[in-house]
Design a protein around this motif. Structure first.
Motif, PDB file in Angstrom:
ATOM      1  N   ALA A   1      -2.095 -71.652  -7.892  1.00  0.00           N
ATOM      2  CA  ALA A   1      -2.930 -71.712  -6.998  1.00  0.00           C
ATOM      3  C   ALA A   1      -2.628 -71.260  -5.687  1.00  0.00           C
ATOM      4  O   ALA A   1      -1.291 -71.406  -5.058  1.00  0.00           O
ATOM      5  N   PHE A   2      -3.661 -70.796  -4.732  1.00  0.00           N
ATOM      6  CA  PHE A   2      -3.397 -70.411  -3.461  1.00  0.00           C
ATOM      7  C   PHE A   2      -2.933 -71.151  -2.751  1.00  0.00           C
ATOM      8  O   PHE A   2      -3.184 -72.341  -2.526  1.00  0.00           O
ATOM      9  N   GLY A   3      -1.769 -70.765  -1.906  1.00  0.00           N
ATOM     10  CA  GLY A   3      -0.832 -71.826  -0.895  1.00  0.00           C
ATOM     11  C   GLY A   3       0.096 -72.658  -1.647  1.00  0.00           C
ATOM     12  O   GLY A   3       0.786 -73.242  -0.929  1.00  0.00           O
ATOM     13  N   SER A   4       0.297 -72.516  -2.925  1.00  0.00           N
ATOM     14  CA  SER A   4       1.157 -73.285  -3.563  1.00  0.00           C
ATOM     15  C   SER A   4       2.772 -72.699  -3.724  1.00  0.00           C
ATOM     16  O   SER A   4       3.458 -73.454  -4.194  1.00  0.00           O
ATOM     17  N   VAL A   5       2.762 -71.360  -3.436  1.00  0.00           N
ATOM     18  CA  VAL A   5       4.024 -70.729  -3.378  1.00  0.00           C
ATOM     19  C   VAL A   5       4.976 -71.389  -2.617  1.00  0.00           C
ATOM     20  O   VAL A   5       4.873 -71.473  -1.364  1.00  0.00           O
ATOM     21  N   GLY A   6       6.357 -71.731  -3.298  1.00  0.00           N
ATOM     22  CA  GLY A   6       7.234 -71.947  -2.368  1.00  0.00           C
ATOM     23  C   GLY A   6       8.296 -70.992  -2.151  1.00  0.00           C
ATOM     24  O   GLY A   6       8.205 -69.924  -1.967  1.00  0.00           O
ATOM     25  N   ARG A   7       9.497 -71.648  -2.520  1.00  0.00           N
ATOM     26  CA  ARG A   7      10.720 -70.546  -2.235  1.00  0.00           C
ATOM     27  C   ARG A   7      11.086 -69.833  -3.451  1.00  0.00           C
ATOM     28  O   ARG A   7      11.923 -69.001  -3.640  1.00  0.00           O
ATOM     29  N   ARG A   8      10.615 -70.235  -4.800  1.00  0.00           N
ATOM     30  CA  ARG A   8      10.784 -69.660  -6.021  1.00  0.00           C
ATOM     31  C   ARG A   8      10.001 -68.705  -6.225  1.00  0.00           C
ATOM     32  O   ARG A   8       8.777 -68.697  -6.704  1.00  0.00           O
ATOM     33  N   ILE A   9      10.303 -67.359  -5.714  1.00  0.00           N
ATOM     34  CA  ILE A   9       9.460 -66.196  -5.905  1.00  0.00           C
ATOM     35  C   ILE A   9      10.254 -65.077  -7.188  1.00  0.00           C
ATOM     36  O   ILE A   9      11.489 -64.780  -7.191  1.00  0.00           O
ATOM     37  N   PRO A  10       9.554 -64.791  -8.122  1.00  0.00           N
ATOM     38  CA  PRO A  10       9.949 -64.271  -9.276  1.00  0.00           C
ATOM     39  C   PRO A  10      10.295 -62.754  -9.173  1.00  0.00           C
ATOM     40  O   PRO A  10      10.817 -62.148  -9.779  1.00  0.00           O
ATOM     41  N   TYR A  11       9.945 -62.138  -8.070  1.00  0.00           N
ATOM     42  CA  TYR A  11       9.919 -60.697  -7.725  1.00  0.00           C
ATOM     43  C   TYR A  11      10.902 -60.524  -6.921  1.00  0.00           C
ATOM     44  O   TYR A  11      11.108 -61.136  -5.851  1.00  0.00           O
ATOM     45  N   ARG A  12      11.734 -59.269  -7.152  1.00  0.00           N
ATOM     46  CA  ARG A  12      12.599 -59.054  -6.232  1.00  0.00           C
ATOM     47  C   ARG A  12      12.524 -58.260  -4.984  1.00  0.00           C
ATOM     48  O   ARG A  12      12.826 -58.584  -4.001  1.00  0.00           O
ATOM     49  N   ILE A  13      11.359 -57.278  -5.304  1.00  0.00           N
ATOM     50  CA  ILE A  13      10.987 -56.491  -4.073  1.00  0.00           C
ATOM     51  C   ILE A  13       9.454 -57.025  -3.791  1.00  0.00           C
ATOM     52  O   ILE A  13       8.712 -57.207  -4.617  1.00  0.00           O
TER      53      ILE A  13
END
Length: 207
Positions: free
Chosen positions: A5-17
């Motif tokens: 959901a929009f706004g729910s992104v924390g520190r766990r980002i699956p993309y390197r770039i």
């Protein structure tokens, strides 16, 4: 894969770039996620995924207030758009429409509303016409007061063209409407009349 959901992104980002945009909407270019997280911490912001399908994915640094405002905007947009499987009918006419033609259009809208369709009504301002398109919208709704309400309130989409979306009223909304009308009627009865109704005169009782 389930989309967050929009706004729910924390520190766990699956993309390197990532392609990063700052809180002012300016592009900071591509960078490693570690660098993006460092920027986030330095400015006390949050990294929010905007476009997952882009290459690389686009993230924006946002304040809590910006996230909240964007969530409201998206909710309003979602509310105004028809749901999956929801039938939406459309009707358009000029602001100088004749009274009997407007009555015919209103009856058609009423038939669609009874079938639980959403109805998008578009009014075009006729040349040299001073008619208020918003008054026409309100008149249509007034004539369908026991059936319809606004899903999306009237608004100007471009110069000389305004639109709204009507939907069927829920049972809860109908009950609230009836309760309000009852209260209005009770409040409009003069005190003297209410006293007479509550305590009939002896002469009336003997008749």
């Amino acid at each position: 894969k389930r989309k967050a959901a929009f706004g729910s992104v924390g520190r766990r980002i699956p993309y390197r770039i990532l392609h990063v945009i700052n809180e002012n909407g300016e592009s900071l270019g591509n960078m490693h996620r570690a660098e993006a997280l460092k920027l986030m911490d330095q400015h006390n912001l949050k990294l929010v995924l905007l476009r997952e399908n882009a290459e690389p994915p686009v993230y924006r640094l946002m304040t809590g207030k910006q996230i909240h405002e964007e969530q409201l905007r998206r909710a309003e947009k979602k509310k105004a758009s028809p749901k999956t499987g929801q039938v939406q009918k459309e009707l358009s006419f000029s602001s100088t429409i004749a009274r009997n033609d407007l009555e015919t259009k209103t009856k058609q809208i009423g038939q669609w509303i009874e079938k639980k369709y959403h109805v998008k009504v578009t009014i075009r301002q006729a040349k040299d016409s001073t008619a208020d398109m918003f008054i026409v919208f309100d008149q249509i709704l007034k004539n369908l007061s026991e059936k319809a309400t606004y899903l999306s309130k009237p608004k100007a989409v471009r110069e000389g063209v305004s639109t709204c979306i009507l939907r069927h009223m829920s049972e809860k909304e109908l009950q609230a409407l009836h309760k309000l009308e009852k209260q209005k009627m009770e409040n409009s009865v003069p005190v003297a009349n209410r006293d007479e109704n509550e305590a009939p005169k002896s002469s009336e009782l003997n008749q």
